[in-house]
Write a protein that holds these residues in place. Structure first.
Motif, PDB file in Angstrom:
ATOM      1  N   GLU A 248       0.981  -1.201   0.135  1.00 43.15           N
ATOM      2  CA  GLU A 248       0.083  -0.043  -0.081  1.00 43.15           C
ATOM      3  C   GLU A 248       0.790   1.255  -0.141  1.00 43.15           C
ATOM      4  OE1 GLU A 248      -2.654  -0.085   3.069  1.00 43.15           O
ATOM      5  OE2 GLU A 248      -3.567  -1.963   2.621  1.00 43.15           O
ATOM      6  N   GLY A 249       2.216   1.214   0.248  1.00 41.25           N
ATOM      7  CA  GLY A 249       2.885   2.393   0.260  1.00 41.25           C
ATOM      8  C   GLY A 249       3.786   2.216   1.579  1.00 41.25           C
ATOM      9  N   VAL A 250       4.273   3.459   1.954  1.00 42.22           N
ATOM     10  CA  VAL A 250       5.035   3.388   3.152  1.00 42.22           C
ATOM     11  C   VAL A 250       4.083   3.880   4.213  1.00 42.22           C
ATOM     12  CG1 VAL A 250       6.762   4.951   4.387  1.00 42.22           C
ATOM     13  CG2 VAL A 250       7.158   4.476   1.762  1.00 42.22           C
ATOM     14  N   HIS A 251       4.296   3.177   5.362  1.00 33.59           N
ATOM     15  CA  HIS A 251       3.637   3.435   6.528  1.00 33.59           C
ATOM     16  C   HIS A 251       4.300   4.102   7.535  1.00 33.59           C
ATOM     17  CE1 HIS A 251      -0.050   0.432   5.464  1.00 33.59           C
ATOM     18  NE2 HIS A 251       0.922   0.174   4.489  1.00 33.59           N
ATOM     19  N   ARG A 252       3.629   5.251   8.143  1.00 38.52           N
ATOM     20  CA  ARG A 252       4.468   5.762   9.327  1.00 38.52           C
ATOM     21  C   ARG A 252       3.204   5.879  10.379  1.00 38.52           C
ATOM     22  NH1 ARG A 252       6.527   9.637   4.978  1.00 38.52           N
ATOM     23  NH2 ARG A 252       8.536   8.779   4.557  1.00 38.52           N
ATOM     24  N   ASP A 253       3.750   5.324  11.405  1.00 38.72           N
ATOM     25  CA  ASP A 253       2.516   5.213  12.335  1.00 38.72           C
ATOM     26  C   ASP A 253       1.181   4.629  12.067  1.00 38.72           C
ATOM     27  OD1 ASP A 253       4.301   5.732  14.430  1.00 38.72           O
ATOM     28  OD2 ASP A 253       4.151   7.862  14.282  1.00 38.72           O
ATOM     29  N   ASP A 254       0.238   5.444  12.142  1.00 40.90           N
ATOM     30  CA  ASP A 254      -1.216   5.005  11.382  1.00 40.90           C
ATOM     31  C   ASP A 254      -1.339   5.631  10.386  1.00 40.90           C
ATOM     32  OD1 ASP A 254      -1.716   3.277  13.791  1.00 40.90           O
ATOM     33  OD2 ASP A 254      -2.327   4.921  14.794  1.00 40.90           O
ATOM     34  N   ILE A 255      -0.309   6.310   9.698  1.00 41.94           N
ATOM     35  CA  ILE A 255      -0.630   7.085   8.295  1.00 41.94           C
ATOM     36  C   ILE A 255      -0.091   6.091   7.312  1.00 41.94           C
ATOM     37  CG2 ILE A 255      -0.135   9.190   7.213  1.00 41.94           C
ATOM     38  CD1 ILE A 255       0.142  10.516   9.935  1.00 41.94           C
ATOM     39  N   VAL A 256      -0.651   5.984   6.129  1.00 41.52           N
ATOM     40  CA  VAL A 256      -0.013   5.414   4.934  1.00 41.52           C
ATOM     41  C   VAL A 256       0.130   6.645   3.933  1.00 41.52           C
ATOM     42  CG1 VAL A 256      -0.825   3.903   2.892  1.00 41.52           C
ATOM     43  CG2 VAL A 256      -1.563   3.302   5.209  1.00 41.52           C
ATOM     44  N   VAL A 257       1.401   6.486   3.433  1.00 39.54           N
ATOM     45  CA  VAL A 257       1.719   7.593   2.626  1.00 39.54           C
ATOM     46  C   VAL A 257       2.019   6.994   1.254  1.00 39.54           C
ATOM     47  CG1 VAL A 257       3.692   9.199   1.938  1.00 39.54           C
ATOM     48  CG2 VAL A 257       3.214   8.671   4.027  1.00 39.54           C
ATOM     49  N   HIS A 258       0.591   6.766   0.441  1.00 38.76           N
ATOM     50  CA  HIS A 258       0.459   5.924  -0.616  1.00 38.76           C
ATOM     51  C   HIS A 258       1.445   6.913  -1.907  1.00 38.76           C
ATOM     52  CE1 HIS A 258      -0.725   3.609  -3.795  1.00 38.76           C
ATOM     53  NE2 HIS A 258      -2.039   3.454  -3.641  1.00 38.76           N
ATOM     54  N   MET A 259       2.107   5.939  -2.793  1.00 43.89           N
ATOM     55  CA  MET A 259       3.080   6.476  -3.555  1.00 43.89           C
ATOM     56  C   MET A 259       2.710   6.537  -4.870  1.00 43.89           C
ATOM     57  SD  MET A 259       6.472   5.238  -1.905  1.00 43.89           S
ATOM     58  CE  MET A 259       5.944   3.749  -1.833  1.00 43.89           C
ATOM     59  N   GLY A 260       1.284   6.361  -5.226  1.00 45.18           N
ATOM     60  CA  GLY A 260       0.747   6.397  -6.747  1.00 45.18           C
ATOM     61  C   GLY A 260       0.723   4.944  -7.147  1.00 45.18           C
ATOM     62  N   THR A 261       0.169   4.798  -8.382  1.00 38.84           N
ATOM     63  CA  THR A 261      -0.009   3.295  -9.297  1.00 38.84           C
ATOM     64  C   THR A 261       1.510   3.022  -9.626  1.00 38.84           C
ATOM     65  OG1 THR A 261      -1.974   4.691  -9.994  1.00 38.84           O
ATOM     66  CG2 THR A 261      -1.195   2.457 -11.282  1.00 38.84           C
ATOM     67  N   TYR A 262       2.190   3.943  -9.931  1.00 43.35           N
ATOM     68  CA  TYR A 262       3.697   3.492 -10.455  1.00 43.35           C
ATOM     69  C   TYR A 262       4.193   2.445  -9.531  1.00 43.35           C
ATOM     70  CZ  TYR A 262       8.478   2.999 -12.065  1.00 43.35           C
ATOM     71  OH  TYR A 262       9.562   2.641 -12.314  1.00 43.35           O
ATOM     72  N   THR A 263       4.400   3.059  -8.275  1.00 42.29           N
ATOM     73  CA  THR A 263       4.840   2.371  -7.195  1.00 42.29           C
ATOM     74  C   THR A 263       4.359   1.440  -6.244  1.00 42.29           C
ATOM     75  OG1 THR A 263       4.436   4.359  -5.732  1.00 42.29           O
ATOM     76  CG2 THR A 263       6.480   4.373  -6.747  1.00 42.29           C
ATOM     77  N   ASP A 264       3.110   1.100  -6.781  1.00 46.40           N
ATOM     78  CA  ASP A 264       1.977  -0.127  -6.025  1.00 46.40           C
ATOM     79  C   ASP A 264       2.963  -1.457  -6.284  1.00 46.40           C
ATOM     80  OD1 ASP A 264       0.109   1.454  -5.657  1.00 46.40           O
ATOM     81  OD2 ASP A 264      -1.255   0.866  -7.553  1.00 46.40           O
ATOM     82  N   LYS A 265       3.874  -1.510  -7.237  1.00 40.54           N
ATOM     83  CA  LYS A 265       4.635  -2.707  -7.442  1.00 40.54           C
ATOM     84  C   LYS A 265       6.138  -2.384  -6.967  1.00 40.54           C
ATOM     85  CE  LYS A 265       2.231  -3.732 -11.677  1.00 40.54           C
ATOM     86  NZ  LYS A 265       2.400  -4.252 -13.206  1.00 40.54           N
ATOM     87  N   LEU A 266       6.440  -1.396  -6.165  1.00 40.10           N
ATOM     88  CA  LEU A 266       7.752  -0.979  -5.695  1.00 40.10           C
ATOM     89  C   LEU A 266       8.137  -2.067  -4.494  1.00 40.10           C
ATOM     90  CD1 LEU A 266      10.370   0.415  -5.801  1.00 40.10           C
ATOM     91  CD2 LEU A 266       9.390   2.128  -4.320  1.00 40.10           C
ATOM     92  N   PRO A 267       7.303  -2.398  -3.430  1.00 42.08           N
ATOM     93  CA  PRO A 267       7.744  -3.065  -2.417  1.00 42.08           C
ATOM     94  C   PRO A 267       7.873  -4.649  -3.006  1.00 42.08           C
ATOM     95  CG  PRO A 267       5.553  -2.024  -1.762  1.00 42.08           C
ATOM     96  CD  PRO A 267       5.721  -1.702  -3.493  1.00 42.08           C
ATOM     97  N   ALA A 268       7.240  -5.219  -3.853  1.00 43.54           N
ATOM     98  CA  ALA A 268       7.555  -6.351  -4.313  1.00 43.54           C
ATOM     99  C   ALA A 268       8.784  -6.439  -5.456  1.00 43.54           C
ATOM    100  CB  ALA A 268       6.529  -6.991  -5.298  1.00 43.54           C
ATOM    101  N   ALA A 269       9.054  -5.313  -6.106  1.00 41.38           N
ATOM    102  CA  ALA A 269      10.189  -5.257  -6.910  1.00 41.38           C
ATOM    103  C   ALA A 269      11.521  -5.226  -5.876  1.00 41.38           C
ATOM    104  CB  ALA A 269      10.257  -3.939  -7.813  1.00 41.38           C
ATOM    105  N   THR A 270      11.333  -4.290  -4.884  1.00 40.93           N
ATOM    106  CA  THR A 270      12.362  -4.169  -3.732  1.00 40.93           C
ATOM    107  C   THR A 270      12.697  -5.539  -3.228  1.00 40.93           C
ATOM    108  OG1 THR A 270      11.635  -1.937  -3.388  1.00 40.93           O
ATOM    109  CG2 THR A 270      13.110  -2.888  -1.721  1.00 40.93           C
ATOM    110  N   VAL A 271      11.794  -6.459  -2.734  1.00 45.56           N
ATOM    111  CA  VAL A 271      12.052  -7.509  -2.196  1.00 45.56           C
ATOM    112  C   VAL A 271      12.933  -8.491  -3.335  1.00 45.56           C
ATOM    113  CG1 VAL A 271      11.089  -9.765  -1.524  1.00 45.56           C
ATOM    114  CG2 VAL A 271      10.510  -7.824  -0.522  1.00 45.56           C
ATOM    115  N   GLU A 272      12.371  -8.421  -4.619  1.00 49.18           N
ATOM    116  CA  GLU A 272      13.145  -9.099  -5.810  1.00 49.18           C
ATOM    117  C   GLU A 272      14.314  -8.727  -5.825  1.00 49.18           C
ATOM    118  OE1 GLU A 272      10.701  -8.747  -9.229  1.00 49.18           O
ATOM    119  OE2 GLU A 272       9.009  -9.663  -8.419  1.00 49.18           O
TER     120      GLU A 272
END
Length: 101
Positions: A12-36
């Motif tokens: 969903e993006g970057v989470h800071r405490d209870d706030i989600v900082v959503h980074m947009g459609t392009y970066t929806d795949k960034l967490p999985a790509a980062t793990v890869e």
């Protein structure tokens, strides 16, 4: 301003405490790509999960869970693994974004 106590990256993006900082459609795949990319960097250096854990100061079981996608990676642990692999976060994210294109 309240201090950030808990930060992690997930689908969903970057989470800071209870706030989600959503980074947009392009970066929806960034967490999985980062793990890869972390997996690719680990493999390129021929490190086992145990070796990466030892170098980064993390628990082997945690590293395995993060790099197999079973757990979200807290930011401070992402930084520890990235540095253990000889990269900056910027370099890691740059390489990860190449996987998305």
């Amino acid at each position: 301003m309240q201090a950030c106590n808990y930060t992690y990256l997930d689908s969903e993006g970057v989470h800071r405490d209870d706030i989600v900082v959503h980074m947009g459609t392009y970066t929806d795949k960034l967490p999985a790509a980062t793990v890869e990319q972390l997996q690719a960097e680990r493999g390129g250096k021929r490190l086992t999960y145990k070796q990466l854990a030892e170098i980064s100061g993390l628990k082997e079981q945690s590293v395995m869970r993060y790099l197999t996608g079973k757990r979200d990676i807290p930011l401070h642990e992402l930084i520890a693994m990235t540095e253990a692999l000889g990269l900056t976060l910027g370099e890691l994210f740059e390489r990860a974004t190449q996987r998305i294109k």
